[in-house]
Design a protein around this motif. Structure first.
Motif, PDB file in Angstrom:
ATOM      1  N   ALA A 110     -16.884   2.929   2.233  1.00 48.98           N
ATOM      2  CA  ALA A 110     -15.470   3.756   2.151  1.00 48.98           C
ATOM      3  C   ALA A 110     -14.819   3.688   1.265  1.00 48.98           C
ATOM      4  N   TRP A 111     -14.241   2.093   1.077  1.00 52.11           N
ATOM      5  CA  TRP A 111     -13.157   2.093   0.533  1.00 52.11           C
ATOM      6  C   TRP A 111     -13.826   0.806  -0.524  1.00 52.11           C
ATOM      7  N   GLY A 145       0.044   3.153  11.207  1.00 56.25           N
ATOM      8  CA  GLY A 145       0.971   3.200  10.519  1.00 56.25           C
ATOM      9  C   GLY A 145       0.347   4.725   9.334  1.00 56.25           C
ATOM     10  N   GLY A 146      -0.832   4.342   9.179  1.00 58.53           N
ATOM     11  CA  GLY A 146      -1.189   5.710   8.483  1.00 58.53           C
ATOM     12  C   GLY A 146      -1.235   6.654   9.616  1.00 58.53           C
ATOM     13  N   MET A 147      -1.684   6.913  11.037  1.00 57.87           N
ATOM     14  CA  MET A 147      -1.828   7.355  11.990  1.00 57.87           C
ATOM     15  C   MET A 147      -0.293   8.048  11.701  1.00 57.87           C
ATOM     16  N   VAL A 148       0.564   6.961  11.893  1.00 62.73           N
ATOM     17  CA  VAL A 148       1.930   7.956  12.123  1.00 62.73           C
ATOM     18  C   VAL A 148       2.465   8.880  10.686  1.00 62.73           C
ATOM     19  N   ARG A 149       1.890   8.077  10.377  1.00 61.75           N
ATOM     20  CA  ARG A 149       2.234   8.914   8.330  1.00 61.75           C
ATOM     21  C   ARG A 149       1.616  10.369   8.336  1.00 61.75           C
ATOM     22  N   HIS A 150       0.032  10.014   8.969  1.00 66.51           N
ATOM     23  CA  HIS A 150      -0.696  10.977   8.818  1.00 66.51           C
ATOM     24  C   HIS A 150      -0.473  12.495   9.503  1.00 66.51           C
ATOM     25  N   LEU A 151       0.020  11.892  10.552  1.00 68.72           N
ATOM     26  CA  LEU A 151       0.541  13.213  11.707  1.00 68.72           C
ATOM     27  C   LEU A 151       1.996  13.650  11.614  1.00 68.72           C
ATOM     28  N   GLU A 154      -3.262   6.688   2.452  1.00 69.34           N
ATOM     29  CA  GLU A 154      -4.601   5.969   2.051  1.00 69.34           C
ATOM     30  C   GLU A 154      -4.549   4.718   1.844  1.00 69.34           C
ATOM     31  N   THR A 155      -3.624   3.966   1.003  1.00 70.15           N
ATOM     32  CA  THR A 155      -3.495   2.576   1.375  1.00 70.15           C
ATOM     33  C   THR A 155      -3.196   1.710   2.720  1.00 70.15           C
ATOM     34  N   LEU A 156      -2.329   2.514   3.379  1.00 73.72           N
ATOM     35  CA  LEU A 156      -2.409   2.019   5.035  1.00 73.72           C
ATOM     36  C   LEU A 156      -3.701   1.679   5.510  1.00 73.72           C
ATOM     37  N   LEU A 157      -4.318   2.928   5.538  1.00 74.02           N
ATOM     38  CA  LEU A 157      -5.960   2.564   5.944  1.00 74.02           C
ATOM     39  C   LEU A 157      -6.935   2.079   6.108  1.00 74.02           C
ATOM     40  N   GLU A 158      -6.566   2.107   4.234  1.00 74.84           N
ATOM     41  CA  GLU A 158      -7.807   1.445   3.277  1.00 74.84           C
ATOM     42  C   GLU A 158      -6.741  -0.759   3.908  1.00 74.84           C
ATOM     43  N   GLU A 159      -5.885  -0.567   4.122  1.00 70.62           N
ATOM     44  CA  GLU A 159      -5.875  -2.281   4.796  1.00 70.62           C
ATOM     45  C   GLU A 159      -6.797  -2.225   6.183  1.00 70.62           C
ATOM     46  N   SER A 160      -6.135  -1.529   6.913  1.00 66.88           N
ATOM     47  CA  SER A 160      -6.916  -1.579   7.928  1.00 66.88           C
ATOM     48  C   SER A 160      -8.227  -1.709   7.199  1.00 66.88           C
ATOM     49  N   GLN A 161      -8.881  -1.070   7.467  1.00 68.53           N
ATOM     50  CA  GLN A 161     -10.441  -1.205   6.870  1.00 68.53           C
ATOM     51  C   GLN A 161     -10.654  -2.822   5.971  1.00 68.53           C
ATOM     52  N   ASN A 162      -9.870  -3.008   5.564  1.00 66.98           N
ATOM     53  CA  ASN A 162     -10.073  -4.642   4.978  1.00 66.98           C
ATOM     54  C   ASN A 162      -9.982  -5.613   5.863  1.00 66.98           C
TER      55      ASN A 162
END
Length: 299
Positions: free
Chosen positions: A15-16, A106-112, A126-134
Motif C-alpha cells: 500500500a505505502w 488523527g487520519g480518521m478525525v481529519r477524514h471525517l 495520507e501522511t497520518l495513515l502512512e505513519e500508522s501503517q508503518n
C-alpha cells in the motif's frame, strides 16, 4: 459454480512503499529533544514522561548505562534487570501495538472533518495513515521473533491499553490536534531512545541470539533490505530511523496552523534545498518551523 482463487501471498508492504535508507543515513540518527515552549508543549511533554515512567515501573525496566562502554559482556544478561532478547521483543511488541493508534485516529478525525466540511484536507490524511501503517509493519516484524508472539496476559494488556489510549487520543485530538501532534513527537523521541539502547545492547554483546540472525522476510521485503545489510542490527537501525522521522513529522505538523496549512510532506515545493521529505535526505528531529515550510503548495 467456479470460484476464483487468489494466487500468491498478501503483501502488507504494497500500500505505502517504504523509502530506502542508506547505512550512512541510519547511522547519523541521534537522540534529539525539542524544548517545550508553551503550555500546550508542556502538557504533551508531561504526559509522555508520565507514560514512560509508568510503563518502565510496571515492566521493571532498567537500562544498564554502562553499555555505552561498548564492551561485550554476555554474562551481564544474568542480572535480574538486564534486557534479554525476549524482554526487548515484548517491549517492542507492546509499544508498536500502541504506536499505530495516533496516526489512524488523527487520519480518521481529519477524514471525517473533510467529509463534514465539504473541503480538501491539504494532504494531512495520507501522511497520518502512512505513519500508522508503518508502525503496524514494525509490529508485524517483531511478532516474527516470538512463538507464540504473545500470551494471554500480554494480549489482555494490549487490548486494555489500546482501548483506553484510542478513546482518550480521539477526544484530545478533537480538542487540540496541535497538542496531540506534539505529544506524538515527544513519544517518538522516546522511541528513538528505546531503539538506540537496544542497538547499544546488541553491539555490546548483550543480545547474543540476535548477533548473527537475519531480519524476518517481512522486514526484508518492506524495508527493501539488501543482502549483507539485513541483520537484526540493520533492522533495529531501520526502525529507529522511522521513529526519528515520525518525531520530525509530528513536531512539524504541531508547528502548523491545523486548519489552513498544507502538509509539507505531501506538497509541491518551489526551488531546491533542505525541505521536509519522506526519506532521510534532510532530517530535522525537532521539526520544521512554520516559516520554513511556507513555500509548500498543495499537491
Amino acid at each position: 459454480m467456479v470460484r476464483a482463487r487468489a494466487i500468491g501471498a498478501l503483501s502488507d508492504a504494497a500500500a505505502w512503499p517504504h523509502p530506502v535508507y542508506t547505512p550512512e543515513q541510519m547511522d547519523s540518527i541521534t537522540v534529539a529533544h525539542r524544548n517545550a515552549q508553551n503550555w500546550s508543549d508542556w502538557v504533551a511533554l508531561s504526559a509522555v514522561r508520565l507514560l514512560r515512567w509508568s510503563f518502565d515501573l510496571v515492566t521493571g525496566y532498567k537500562h544498564d548505562h554502562a553499555v555505552a562502554l561498548g564492551m561485550k559482556d554476555p554474562a551481564a544478561a544474568n542480572q535480574k534487570y538486564a534486557m534479554t532478547e525476549d524482554k526487548w521483543c515484548i517491549r517492542f511488541i507492546f509499544l508498536e501495538s500502541i504506536a499505530g493508534v495516533p496516526g489512524m485516529v488523527g487520519g480518521m478525525v481529519r477524514h471525517l472533518q473533510s467529509l463534514r466540511c465539504l473541503r480538501r484536507d491539504n494532504g494531512w490524511i495520507e501522511t497520518l495513515l502512512e505513519e500508522s501503517q508503518n508502525e503496524r509493519m514494525h509490529l508485524l516484524t517483531f511478532l516474527k521473533f516470538r512463538d507464540p508472539p504473545a500470551g494471554p496476559f500480554m494480549r489482555l494488556a494490549i487490548l486494555g491499553a489500546q482501548g483506553v489510549f484510542t478513546n482518550l487520543f480521539f477526544f484530545c485530538y478533537l480538542l487540540s490536534p496541535r497538542t496531540c501532534h506534539r505529544f506524538v513527537g515527544y513519544l517518538e523521541s522516546e522511541a528513538v531512545i528505546t531503539y538506540t539502547r537496544a542497538i547499544a545492547d546488541l553491539e555490546a554483546g548483550k543480545l547474543p541470539k540476535w548477533e548473527n540472525m537475519k531480519a524476518p522476510a517481512i522486514a526484508r521485503d518492506y524495508f527493501k533490505m539488501k543482502d549483507g545489510e539485513d541483520s537484526v542490527l540493520d533492522l533495529l537501525k531501520q526502525v529507529r530511523a522511522d521513529e526519528a522521522k515520525h518525531c520530525e513529522v509530528n513536531h512539524t505538523l504541531a508547528n502548523l496552523d491545523q486548519k489552513v496549512d498544507v502538509n509539507p510532506y505531501n506538497a509541491v515545493w518551489n526551488g531546491e534545498g533542505p525541505r521536509p521529505v519522506k526519506g532521510l535526505d534532510w532530517v530535522k528531529p525537532t521539526g520544521w518551523e512554520r516559516e520554513e515550510v511556507a513555500p509548500a503548495k498543495k499537491a
